[in-house]
Design an enzyme around this catalytic site. Structure first.
Site, PDB file in Angstrom:
ATOM      1  N   ARG A 172      -4.144 -12.036   9.072  1.00 44.92           N
ATOM      2  CA  ARG A 172      -4.659 -13.259   8.429  1.00 44.92           C
ATOM      3  C   ARG A 172      -3.495 -14.228   8.326  1.00 44.92           C
ATOM      4  NH1 ARG A 172      -8.572 -14.215   3.269  1.00 44.92           N
ATOM      5  NH2 ARG A 172     -10.024 -13.681   4.924  1.00 44.92           N
ATOM      6  N   HIS A 232     -12.842 -17.647  11.802  1.00 50.23           N
ATOM      7  CA  HIS A 232     -12.969 -16.445  10.957  1.00 50.23           C
ATOM      8  C   HIS A 232     -14.054 -15.546  11.583  1.00 50.23           C
ATOM      9  CE1 HIS A 232     -12.648 -13.840   7.657  1.00 50.23           C
ATOM     10  NE2 HIS A 232     -13.116 -14.565   6.667  1.00 50.23           N
ATOM     11  N   GLN A 243     -16.030 -12.656   9.793  1.00 47.59           N
ATOM     12  CA  GLN A 243     -17.024 -13.161   8.836  1.00 47.59           C
ATOM     13  C   GLN A 243     -18.309 -13.559   9.556  1.00 47.59           C
ATOM     14  OE1 GLN A 243     -16.402 -13.778   5.210  1.00 47.59           O
ATOM     15  NE2 GLN A 243     -18.610 -13.738   5.344  1.00 47.59           N
ATOM     16  N   ASP A 302     -19.189 -23.200   2.273  1.00 43.95           N
ATOM     17  CA  ASP A 302     -17.864 -22.597   2.100  1.00 43.95           C
ATOM     18  C   ASP A 302     -17.101 -23.520   1.145  1.00 43.95           C
ATOM     19  OD1 ASP A 302     -15.454 -21.217   2.451  1.00 43.95           O
ATOM     20  OD2 ASP A 302     -14.998 -22.122   4.401  1.00 43.95           O
ATOM     21  N   CYS A 309     -19.491 -17.444   2.331  1.00 37.47           N
ATOM     22  CA  CYS A 309     -18.547 -16.375   2.704  1.00 37.47           C
ATOM     23  C   CYS A 309     -17.762 -15.876   1.501  1.00 37.47           C
ATOM     24  CB  CYS A 309     -17.612 -16.861   3.799  1.00 37.47           C
ATOM     25  SG  CYS A 309     -16.705 -18.354   3.369  1.00 37.47           S
ATOM     26  N   ARG A 360     -19.220  -6.806   5.438  1.00 42.07           N
ATOM     27  CA  ARG A 360     -17.903  -6.924   6.062  1.00 42.07           C
ATOM     28  C   ARG A 360     -17.390  -5.528   6.432  1.00 42.07           C
ATOM     29  NH1 ARG A 360     -14.812 -11.412   4.932  1.00 42.07           N
ATOM     30  NH2 ARG A 360     -13.466 -10.562   6.551  1.00 42.07           N
TER      31      ARG A 360
HETATM   32  N1  NVA Z   1     -12.423 -21.808   4.641  1.00 42.47           N
HETATM   33  C1  NVA Z   1     -11.933 -20.794   3.722  1.00 42.47           C
HETATM   34  C2  NVA Z   1     -12.538 -19.476   4.011  1.00 42.47           C
HETATM   35  C3  NVA Z   1     -12.175 -18.391   3.036  1.00 42.47           C
HETATM   36  C4  NVA Z   1     -12.794 -17.060   3.381  1.00 42.47           C
HETATM   37  C5  NVA Z   1     -10.411 -20.737   3.795  1.00 42.47           C
HETATM   38  O1  NVA Z   1      -9.878 -20.756   4.920  1.00 42.47           O
HETATM   39  O2  NVA Z   1      -9.750 -20.696   2.755  1.00 42.47           O
HETATM   40  N1   CP Z   2     -14.742 -14.232   2.846  1.00 43.94           N
HETATM   41  C1   CP Z   2     -13.468 -13.777   2.869  1.00 43.94           C
HETATM   42  O1   CP Z   2     -12.826 -13.686   3.904  1.00 43.94           O
HETATM   43  O2   CP Z   2     -12.988 -13.415   1.651  1.00 43.94           O
HETATM   44  P1   CP Z   2     -11.475 -13.087   1.283  1.00 43.94           P
HETATM   45  O3   CP Z   2     -10.684 -14.374   1.413  1.00 43.94           O
HETATM   46  O4   CP Z   2     -11.537 -12.591  -0.133  1.00 43.94           O
HETATM   47  O5   CP Z   2     -10.959 -12.054   2.225  1.00 43.94           O
END
Ligand code: NVA
Ligand code: CP
Length: 310
Positions: free
Chosen positions: A101, A128, A131, A230, A270, A298
């Site tokens: 990540r 992502h 997801q 989101d 999400c 997930r």
């Molecule tokens: N768009 C959000 C998704 C979190 C799962 C982010 O990148 O923070």
């Molecule tokens: N939806 C998602 O990826 O959640 P986290 O940021 O908690 O991993």
């Protein structure tokens, strides 16, 4: 070496098999797949916060027989300037797979180039994919008729994505939606629409860019099978918070917006969520909301993705 950095890293047949395998792993949780990764160690290298992704990968890898090793990027030597190429080559001498990540998508691509083990994208600023596979699977669980392949139930369905249409979740729905044959309509403020990069990716994958982008949430939500949202401020965008909260204010998914979708329309997010911003409390708590099924899935879908890569 197979990697999963974007939705299209599996072809449609392979994605269909991932969905079926996730369903089987879900039905037989704890009894199936235990020895798939026997004796392996997988790294989870995270440069951003996470609850669902980290925990579902750690539990899932454990259930498949592997030891999951969480690596906070800040406390590795990457945080002090060691190159991605060297990190990838060194980690590959120890581990059997790497879940990442991070910020720029080119970072996971570089890891994949130098790693001698499968690399999975657990979120970048661009995409992502874990997801989106999970969310599409979660919808297919509800929509597939008896005997129908799960993935086939997505074809022709309309998903309305409301909010920041330039972020990773929007991009992933555009790419995944095109691959699964869904109609994707997005609504957000001008200046926060899908960018050139996602259109380039669609072209590279031979997929049509026939999604709709509008500034009118009612237009996007009309007759939709599912409304998706989101956060308005993604990880890494904290400096833009004040401006974003102001610009996104007309884009809350509330009962009025749900009202223009199909009567049986579902609500998805999400997570993590900000109630009163991108979604109203009423919609969040409504029977249409399937957010915790998404979160649970997930685990099952990522186990299926990992199994497909090894
Ligand atoms: N768009 C959000 C998704 C979190 C799962 C982010 O990148 O923070
Ligand atoms: N939806 C998602 O990826 O959640 P986290 O940021 O908690 O991993």
């Amino acid at each position: 070496m197979r990697h999963f950095l974007k939705e299209t890293d599996f072809n449609l047949n392979e994605a269909a098999a991932v969905f079926e395998s996730a369903a089987q792993l879900k039905r037989q949780r704890g009894r199936l797949g235990r020895s798939t990764l026997d004796g392996q160690t997988w790294g989870l290298l995270f440069a951003k916060s996470s609850t669902r992704t980290r925990v579902s990968f750690e539990v899932g890898l454990h259930e498949l027989g592997a030891h999951p090793m969480y690596l906070d990027q800040r406390t590795t030597q990457i945080g002090r300037g060691e190159t991605i190429a060297d990190t990838a080559r060194v980690l590959s001498r120890y581990i059997h797979g790497l879940v990442i990540r991070t910020y720029g998508h080119e970072i996971v691509e570089e890891f994949a180039r130098y790693a001698n083990c499968p690399v999975i994208n657990a979120l970048t600023d661009f995409l992502h994919p874990c997801q989106i596979y999970t969310d599409a699977f979660t919808l297919s669980e509800r929509w597939a008729k008896p005997g129908e392949k799960l993935i086939d139930s997505l074809r022709g369905k309309k998903l309305a994505y409301i909010g920041d249409c330039s972020n990773n979740m929007a991009n992933s729905w555009i790419l995944g939606g095109a691959m699964f044959g869904m109609k994707i309509a997005l609504a957000g403020p001008a200046g926060y629409g899908p960018g050139a990069e996602i259109r380039k990716q669609l072209a590279k994958d031979g997929l049509e860019d026939n999604f709709l982008f509008t500034t009118d949430p009612m237009e996007a939500a009309a007759d939709a099978d599912v409304l998706y949202t989101d956060v308005w401020v993604s990880m890494g965008q904290e400096g833009e918070e004040a401006e974003r909260l102001e610009r996104f204010r007309p884009y809350t998914i509330d009962s009025k917006l749900m009202g223009v979708a199909k009567p049986e329309a579902l609500f998805m997010h999400c997570l993590p969520a900000h109630i009163g911003m991108e979604v109203s409390q009423e919609v969040y708590d409504s029977p249409a909301s399937i957010i915790f099924d998404q979160a649970e899935n997930r685990l099952h879908v990522q186990k299926a993705i990992v199994s497909a890569l090894v």
